[in-house]
Scaffold this motif. Sequence first.
Motif, mmCIF file in Angstrom:
data_model
loop_
_atom_site.group_PDB
_atom_site.id
_atom_site.type_symbol
_atom_site.label_atom_id
_atom_site.label_comp_id
_atom_site.label_asym_id
_atom_site.label_seq_id
_atom_site.Cartn_x
_atom_site.Cartn_y
_atom_site.Cartn_z
ATOM 1 N N THR A 38 22.055 76.474 -44.900
ATOM 2 C CA THR A 38 21.214 76.881 -43.768
ATOM 3 C C THR A 38 21.894 76.501 -42.447
ATOM 4 O O THR A 38 21.872 77.267 -41.483
ATOM 5 N N ALA A 39 22.516 75.324 -42.414
ATOM 6 C CA ALA A 39 23.231 74.912 -41.197
ATOM 7 C C ALA A 39 24.359 75.897 -40.893
ATOM 8 O O ALA A 39 24.502 76.351 -39.755
ATOM 9 N N HIS A 40 25.139 76.254 -41.925
ATOM 10 C CA HIS A 40 26.229 77.223 -41.704
ATOM 11 C C HIS A 40 25.660 78.506 -41.098
ATOM 12 O O HIS A 40 26.210 79.054 -40.145
ATOM 13 N N GLU A 41 24.565 78.979 -41.674
ATOM 14 C CA GLU A 41 24.008 80.260 -41.230
ATOM 15 C C GLU A 41 23.468 80.183 -39.811
ATOM 16 O O GLU A 41 23.795 81.012 -38.957
ATOM 17 N N VAL A 42 22.638 79.161 -39.561
ATOM 18 C CA VAL A 42 21.998 79.062 -38.243
ATOM 19 C C VAL A 42 23.044 78.803 -37.151
ATOM 20 O O VAL A 42 23.038 79.455 -36.101
ATOM 21 N N PHE A 43 23.960 77.876 -37.414
ATOM 22 C CA PHE A 43 24.938 77.532 -36.378
ATOM 23 C C PHE A 43 25.846 78.731 -36.062
ATOM 24 O O PHE A 43 26.247 78.927 -34.924
ATOM 25 N N ALA A 44 26.152 79.511 -37.104
ATOM 26 C CA ALA A 44 26.994 80.688 -36.866
ATOM 27 C C ALA A 44 26.284 81.677 -35.939
ATOM 28 O O ALA A 44 26.920 82.299 -35.085
ATOM 29 N N THR A 45 24.953 81.784 -36.075
ATOM 30 C CA THR A 45 24.246 82.737 -35.211
ATOM 31 C C THR A 45 24.260 82.273 -33.756
ATOM 32 O O THR A 45 24.022 83.052 -32.849
ATOM 33 N N PHE A 46 24.558 80.994 -33.533
ATOM 34 C CA PHE A 46 24.681 80.488 -32.160
ATOM 35 C C PHE A 46 26.151 80.451 -31.711
ATOM 36 O O PHE A 46 26.469 79.909 -30.665
ATOM 37 N N GLY A 47 27.028 81.010 -32.541
ATOM 38 C CA GLY A 47 28.434 81.096 -32.155
ATOM 39 C C GLY A 47 29.241 79.822 -32.340
ATOM 40 O O GLY A 47 30.267 79.634 -31.700
ATOM 41 N N GLY A 49 31.628 77.303 -34.622
ATOM 42 C CA GLY A 49 32.597 77.397 -35.721
ATOM 43 C C GLY A 49 32.757 76.047 -36.398
ATOM 44 O O GLY A 49 32.697 75.001 -35.741
ATOM 45 N N GLU A 50 32.961 76.063 -37.712
ATOM 46 C CA GLU A 50 33.051 74.794 -38.446
ATOM 47 C C GLU A 50 34.396 74.098 -38.233
ATOM 48 O O GLU A 50 35.438 74.740 -38.177
ATOM 49 N N THR A 51 34.337 72.780 -38.126
ATOM 50 C CA THR A 51 35.524 71.945 -37.970
ATOM 51 C C THR A 51 35.511 70.903 -39.074
ATOM 52 O O THR A 51 34.471 70.345 -39.362
ATOM 53 N N LEU A 198 31.700 73.790 -31.580
ATOM 54 C CA LEU A 198 32.146 73.356 -32.910
ATOM 55 C C LEU A 198 31.039 72.628 -33.650
ATOM 56 O O LEU A 198 30.212 71.969 -33.025
ATOM 57 N N TYR A 199 31.025 72.767 -34.966
ATOM 58 C CA TYR A 199 30.109 71.940 -35.743
ATOM 59 C C TYR A 199 30.840 71.349 -36.952
ATOM 60 O O TYR A 199 31.948 71.770 -37.281
ATOM 61 N N TYR A 200 30.222 70.355 -37.567
ATOM 62 C CA TYR A 200 30.840 69.654 -38.687
ATOM 63 C C TYR A 200 29.758 69.147 -39.612
ATOM 64 O O TYR A 200 28.585 69.049 -39.237
ATOM 65 N N MET A 201 30.134 68.817 -40.812
ATOM 66 C CA MET A 201 29.239 68.098 -41.719
ATOM 67 C C MET A 201 30.100 67.260 -42.656
ATOM 68 O O MET A 201 31.211 67.663 -43.000
ATOM 69 N N GLN A 220 26.342 63.237 -41.998
ATOM 70 C CA GLN A 220 25.834 63.819 -40.757
ATOM 71 C C GLN A 220 26.222 65.285 -40.668
ATOM 72 O O GLN A 220 27.265 65.697 -41.154
ATOM 73 N N ILE A 221 25.331 66.028 -40.040
ATOM 74 C CA ILE A 221 25.628 67.403 -39.662
ATOM 75 C C ILE A 221 25.522 67.404 -38.150
ATOM 76 O O ILE A 221 24.496 66.987 -37.609
ATOM 77 N N GLY A 222 26.566 67.805 -37.477
ATOM 78 C CA GLY A 222 26.519 67.706 -36.023
ATOM 79 C C GLY A 222 27.230 68.867 -35.354
ATOM 80 O O GLY A 222 27.922 69.653 -36.002
ATOM 81 N N ALA A 223 27.047 68.962 -34.057
ATOM 82 C CA ALA A 223 27.702 70.017 -33.293
ATOM 83 C C ALA A 223 28.057 69.498 -31.909
ATOM 84 O O ALA A 223 27.414 68.577 -31.407
ATOM 85 N N GLU A 224 29.097 70.067 -31.328
ATOM 86 C CA GLU A 224 29.529 69.678 -29.990
ATOM 87 C C GLU A 224 29.871 70.938 -29.200
ATOM 88 O O GLU A 224 30.446 71.873 -29.746
ATOM 89 N N VAL A 225 29.488 70.927 -27.913
ATOM 90 C CA VAL A 225 29.915 71.994 -27.001
ATOM 91 C C VAL A 225 30.844 71.351 -25.993
ATOM 92 O O VAL A 225 30.437 70.449 -25.258
ATOM 93 N N LEU A 226 32.109 71.781 -25.976
ATOM 94 C CA LEU A 226 33.095 71.132 -25.110
ATOM 95 C C LEU A 226 33.666 72.118 -24.108
ATOM 96 O O LEU A 226 33.986 73.262 -24.453
ATOM 97 N N GLY A 227 33.813 71.644 -22.867
ATOM 98 C CA GLY A 227 34.425 72.468 -21.824
ATOM 99 C C GLY A 227 33.418 73.376 -21.157
ATOM 100 O O GLY A 227 32.230 73.383 -21.505
ATOM 101 N N GLY A 228 33.917 74.135 -20.196
ATOM 102 C CA GLY A 228 33.012 75.022 -19.456
ATOM 103 C C GLY A 228 32.184 74.218 -18.480
ATOM 104 O O GLY A 228 32.641 73.207 -17.949
ATOM 105 N N SER A 229 30.959 74.609 -18.304
ATOM 106 C CA SER A 229 30.134 73.963 -17.288
ATOM 107 C C SER A 229 29.128 73.023 -17.936
ATOM 108 O O SER A 229 29.068 72.904 -19.157
ATOM 109 N N ASP A 230 28.352 72.361 -17.079
ATOM 110 C CA ASP A 230 27.264 71.547 -17.607
ATOM 111 C C ASP A 230 25.930 72.252 -17.313
ATOM 112 O O ASP A 230 24.923 71.601 -17.058
#
Length: 530
Positions: A38-47, A49-51, A198-201, A220-230
Amino acid sequence: MSEGIAKKEEKPRKFQAIRGTRDLLPPETALWNRVEQTAHEVFATFGFGETRTPIFEQADLFARAVGGETDIVSKEMYTFVDRLEKLPDPPTLGDYGAFIEQAEKLMATEELPAVPGNRLAIERMKRIWDQGNVLGTAGESPIEKVDSAVLEELYKMVVLKDSMELGQSISLRPEATASICRAYIEHGMQQLSQPVKLYYMGPMFRRERPQKGRYRQFYQIGAEVLGGSDAPAIDAEVIEMVMTFFDRLELQGVQLDINSIGDRNCRPKYVELLRAELLKVKDKLGPDSQRRIETNPLRVLDSKLESEQGIIATLPRIADHLCEECAAHYAAVKHQLEMRGVIYRENWRLVRGLDYYMRTTFEITAQGLGSQNAVCGGGRYDGLVELLGGPPTKGIGFAIGEDRLILSLQESTSSLSASGKAPAQQGRDVYIAWMGERAHATAIRAAKDLRKAGFSVELPPVEQKFGKALGQADKLGAKYALILGDNEVSEGLWTLKTLADGSQQKLTEPDLLTFLKREKAKADPSLRSG
Ligand code: AMP
């Protein structure tokens, strides 16, 4: 084998999983898989990618990123010295000069870690060795002049007894944000279109006191958004993504708490104010909080101590002390959450102790977890990539405790049925009861075809009487028994027994497949459209 061991008839030793670690077994692993899928599916719909980063890294990475003074790094990390790839040859004939020279060369090429401890050790050896050389007079070998026993001792001490760091210091990861940031820098991801999502588990390791919901190896299942704006919309979307994930899993009693902890401009002033107020009531606080007045006053707000709650309620709140930019950012995050229909509660006591955390912080709790009820923690960490030697980079992320998520899902009955809770060996669609060599060949082919069509098939390895086979099929909770004997094979009509009601029918091979597919679609409506 030594005689002593051979004589004694020792019982073979029993091994157990190490304290704080555990085996995940069927059928529970089916739920783990469903959660991860479910995490793979949902996170992919938010763009996202797995790391997958390594589970061990240089200890310094975590010391830097998580903070050397935190409990995680100072007490809980599993750290060890790696074995040296190349060891200087042991001194031959007491020739420490060659040994020292070689060690220095290896340090220069980083084959021997050039850490202060190693430099010191080599320096010490060198000093003694040089002294000996100076002492040596013409014609005399320096070895005879240096007290060789002293050198021997030194060699044993620094090299053989581990006081020299022969390999680099390595830690099992206690969390993954540091690794993801390291990877972002190492692979020049700032060159990619920003932000990078990026996301990971996977497993994390902390030497904590084990209890329900707290393990030494946990996931843990986690995600990070790096770069761009705040942009506040980024914060809101990350939170929306976790909430969507929990919603999809039908996690019960989900409660989202948010807060803003300001930035480098406004937080230090607030922390000073808090410290001053805490000093006024110091006597009424417990020893932990008293200590934290000096080390990290924000952490006092975390306190669960009953006697401190009344005092904490009167303390100044950070929301009233945010600078204009942080206040605007926080207001916009809340607005963005509302636009996305995400329900939140403001919790001014929700803080992060680490310097680089700033502005948005959030925590999600769920039901059925007792005191360890946080299933997810997250926040903005705009300074972290820079702290690790990268360019100034905005960042926000979260980590979900998968063990606790699973515990909570198991507590709620609705998810149990959804996960197909069953005895450890259930899950067979068809049990093939065969008798005779010819039937065995047909059974093998039938199993192959059924499995190809996605059915779970149990094919007994040896011939069994039909009665016994049917009993076995029942035990495994199979839905059908496919009976293949001589008659079935010669007629080309196979017997299918529905185990729930005992009814039997004769089907040709193609009809059997059609029948099973139709029945499966009836049981699982999601298959009908596909
Ligand atoms: P943290 O990385 O400390 O912010 O933790 C994030 C989430 O990981 C927490 O909300 C917990 O759900 C989970 N977690 C942290 N430590 C443990 C542990 N020792 N055992 C199980 N879950 C943990």
